[in-house]
Enzyme design. Structure first.
Site, PDB file in Angstrom:
ATOM      1  N   LYS A   1       1.021  -1.166   0.176  1.00 27.70           N
ATOM      2  CA  LYS A   1      -0.076  -0.036  -0.058  1.00 27.70           C
ATOM      3  C   LYS A   1       0.905   1.248  -0.157  1.00 27.70           C
ATOM      4  CE  LYS A   1      -4.496  -1.633   1.986  1.00 27.70           C
ATOM      5  NZ  LYS A   1      -5.315  -1.379   3.138  1.00 27.70           N
TER       6      LYS A   1
ATOM      7  N   ASP B   1     -10.602   2.954   1.263  1.00 28.75           N
ATOM      8  CA  ASP B   1     -10.625   2.384   2.732  1.00 28.75           C
ATOM      9  C   ASP B   1     -11.617   3.517   3.471  1.00 28.75           C
ATOM     10  OD1 ASP B   1      -9.664   0.112   2.587  1.00 28.75           O
ATOM     11  OD2 ASP B   1      -7.635   0.641   3.250  1.00 28.75           O
TER      12      ASP B   1
HETATM   13  P1  NAP Z   1      -0.934  -2.024  10.731  1.00 25.52           P
HETATM   14  O1  NAP Z   1      -0.460  -0.798  10.066  1.00 25.52           O
HETATM   15  O2  NAP Z   1       0.168  -3.101  11.037  1.00 25.52           O
HETATM   16  O3  NAP Z   1      -1.255  -1.534  12.394  1.00 25.52           O
HETATM   17  C1  NAP Z   1      -1.276  -2.351  13.650  1.00 25.52           C
HETATM   18  C2  NAP Z   1      -2.025  -1.666  14.765  1.00 25.52           C
HETATM   19  O4  NAP Z   1      -2.245  -2.874  15.644  1.00 25.52           O
HETATM   20  C3  NAP Z   1      -1.039  -0.934  15.352  1.00 25.52           C
HETATM   21  O5  NAP Z   1      -1.562   0.082  15.918  1.00 25.52           O
HETATM   22  C4  NAP Z   1      -0.298  -1.650  16.433  1.00 25.52           C
HETATM   23  O6  NAP Z   1       0.306  -1.232  17.447  1.00 25.52           O
HETATM   24  C5  NAP Z   1      -1.288  -2.209  16.775  1.00 25.52           C
HETATM   25  N1  NAP Z   1      -1.233  -3.576  17.562  1.00 25.52           N
HETATM   26  C6  NAP Z   1      -0.805  -4.962  16.983  1.00 25.52           C
HETATM   27  N2  NAP Z   1      -0.394  -5.735  17.698  1.00 25.52           N
HETATM   28  C7  NAP Z   1      -0.979  -5.342  18.947  1.00 25.52           C
HETATM   29  C8  NAP Z   1      -1.088  -5.865  20.473  1.00 25.52           C
HETATM   30  N3  NAP Z   1      -0.645  -6.725  20.567  1.00 25.52           N
HETATM   31  N4  NAP Z   1      -1.244  -4.878  21.364  1.00 25.52           N
HETATM   32  C9  NAP Z   1      -1.704  -3.642  21.017  1.00 25.52           C
HETATM   33  N5  NAP Z   1      -1.662  -3.166  19.976  1.00 25.52           N
HETATM   34  C10 NAP Z   1      -1.150  -3.980  18.779  1.00 25.52           C
HETATM   35  O7  NAP Z   1      -2.193  -2.717  10.233  1.00 25.52           O
HETATM   36  P2  NAP Z   1      -3.440  -2.022   9.599  1.00 25.52           P
HETATM   37  O8  NAP Z   1      -3.060  -2.156   7.963  1.00 25.52           O
HETATM   38  O9  NAP Z   1      -3.653  -0.761  10.317  1.00 25.52           O
HETATM   39  O10 NAP Z   1      -4.535  -3.049   9.758  1.00 25.52           O
HETATM   40  C11 NAP Z   1      -5.061  -3.026  11.282  1.00 25.52           C
HETATM   41  C12 NAP Z   1      -6.303  -4.053  11.299  1.00 25.52           C
HETATM   42  O11 NAP Z   1      -7.344  -3.391  10.518  1.00 25.52           O
HETATM   43  C13 NAP Z   1      -6.127  -5.338  10.516  1.00 25.52           C
HETATM   44  O12 NAP Z   1      -6.716  -6.458  11.396  1.00 25.52           O
HETATM   45  C14 NAP Z   1      -6.787  -5.309   9.245  1.00 25.52           C
HETATM   46  O13 NAP Z   1      -6.992  -6.645   8.764  1.00 25.52           O
HETATM   47  C15 NAP Z   1      -7.860  -4.528   9.447  1.00 25.52           C
HETATM   48  N6  NAP Z   1      -8.488  -3.619   8.264  1.00 25.52           N
HETATM   49  C16 NAP Z   1      -9.730  -3.873   8.028  1.00 25.52           C
HETATM   50  C17 NAP Z   1     -10.199  -3.285   6.934  1.00 25.52           C
HETATM   51  C18 NAP Z   1     -11.551  -3.418   6.519  1.00 25.52           C
HETATM   52  O14 NAP Z   1     -11.936  -3.243   5.294  1.00 25.52           O
HETATM   53  N7  NAP Z   1     -12.236  -4.057   7.459  1.00 25.52           N
HETATM   54  C19 NAP Z   1      -9.342  -2.309   6.042  1.00 25.52           C
HETATM   55  C20 NAP Z   1      -8.049  -1.871   6.430  1.00 25.52           C
HETATM   56  C21 NAP Z   1      -7.673  -2.675   7.602  1.00 25.52           C
HETATM   57  P3  NAP Z   1       1.948  -0.688  17.466  1.00 25.52           P
HETATM   58  O15 NAP Z   1       2.127   0.742  16.707  1.00 25.52           O
HETATM   59  O16 NAP Z   1       2.220  -0.509  19.078  1.00 25.52           O
HETATM   60  O17 NAP Z   1       2.653  -1.770  16.729  1.00 25.52           O
END
Ligand code: NAP
Length: 277
Positions: free
Chosen positions: A66, A102
């Site tokens: 992305k 998104d």
């Molecule tokens: P990302 O950029 O990797 O961000 C992950 C986030 O989760 C960060 O804030 C991270 O905190 C936090 N995190 C991960 N493990 C954690 C833990 N054990 N305890 C506390 N915080 C934790 O991922 P993303 O692209 O933003 O996606 C996040 C989620 O949204 C995913 O599950 C994805 O599938 C979902 N999503 C869904 C849609 C939809 O259409 N429904 C669209 C986009 C994304 P740190 O900064 O501290 O690492």
């Protein structure tokens, strides 16, 4: 020539986007294809050149491309620039337009599932990754005056808030109770909820009784957070709707027809997620 669209990622096998777009192609009788293609990072530039050369009308971009796609596209729409990521590419002659749907998906889903949700002016967002950027941009677009952004790594939340500190208030996850008190919307944008994980004792009782709780995680559909919120009698919205709604403007851009998110489509994807399709 039959139009072709794609979703690229690495890996890509888990993507539900082919199911969604093929359903709409079939429903609208459009002679086109939508393919899931595994493209490793080192082959992204060569793949995008194939798109420029006319092999595809465009496609979706998912993890881990992305941000790289943001740099590789020839033009960006305002949302992609604002969010800092591209999830949709549209070919225009020999140039690539990078878009981010998104944000539309997040807003469209809430509009459909919790009409009036944006009459609130304070929200609490958990997480500060890529998805949080789209959510914060969407909330700002709808005029939220206070967006609390709390994250395991507070410096990432602070970085996301930079430049808009007058409406985005960054902090650590431990601030939950204090920030929740006046937030009528709670959005989980972290990965917590996937793979059997859950928040440890998140004090949902701190939220107002009429708060809406949204989880972006959609595997499982009913996350521990949503289950706990329901138990408290709060309105909940799951992450599948966002996935379906973000696909609408992309399909329209490639194939010229604005499709609809219907119960039938949702049921199809739910059945697939549950492994019963
Ligand atoms: P990302 O950029 O990797 O961000 C992950 C986030 O989760 C960060 O804030 C991270 O905190 C936090 N995190 C991960 N493990 C954690 C833990 N054990 N305890 C506390 N915080 C934790 O991922 P993303 O692209 O933003 O996606 C996040 C989620 O949204 C995913 O599950 C994805 O599938 C979902 N999503 C869904 C849609 C939809 O259409 N429904 C669209 C986009 C994304 P740190 O900064 O501290 O690492």
């Amino acid at each position: 020539m039959t139009a072709r669209a794609f979703v690229i990622g690495h890996p890509i096998g888990h993507s539900r986007s082919p199911l969604i777009h093929r359903y709409w192609l079939d429903h609208h009788g459009i002679d086109a294809s939508y393919e899931a293609i595994d493209v490793p990072p080192e082959k992204l530039a060569a793949f995008l050149d194939r798109v420029r050369d006319g092999e595809f009308a465009g496609g979706n971009v998912t993890v881990p491309h992305k941000q790289a796609a943001l740099a590789a596209c020839d033009r960006l729409d305002d949302t992609a620039r604002q969010v800092g990521a591209v999830n949709t590419i549209v070919r225009e002659a020999h140039a690539l337009l990078g878009r981010n749907t998104d944000l539309d998906g997040f807003l469209g889903n809430l509009d459909a599932e919790a009409p009036g949700w944006d009459r609130a002016d304070e929200a609490l967002v958990l997480g500060a990754g890529g998805a949080a950027r789209a959510v914060v941009a969407g909330l700002a677009q709808r005029g939220f005056a206070r967006i609390h952004l709390i994250n395991r790594t507070p410096s990432r939340a602070a970085a996301l808030a930079a430049g808009r500190e007058e409406i985005v208030f960054a902090g650590p996850l431990e601030d939950f109770s204090e920030r929740a008190r006046s937030s009528k919307l709670l959005v989980n944008t972290t990965t917590i909820g996937m793979h059997g994980t859950g928040f440890d004792d998140l004090p949902l009782s701190a939220l107002p009784a009429d708060a809406v709780v949204v989880d972006l995680v959609y595997v499982p559909l009913l996350t521990p957070l949503l289950a706990a919120a329901r138990q408290r009698g709060l309105k909940t919205v799951d992450g599948l709707g966002m996935l379906l709604h973000q696909a609408v403007p992309a399909f329209e851009a490639w194939f010229g027809v604005r499709p609809e998110v219907t119960d039938q489509l949702r049921d199809l994807v739910v059945a697939d997620l549950e492994g019963t399709a």
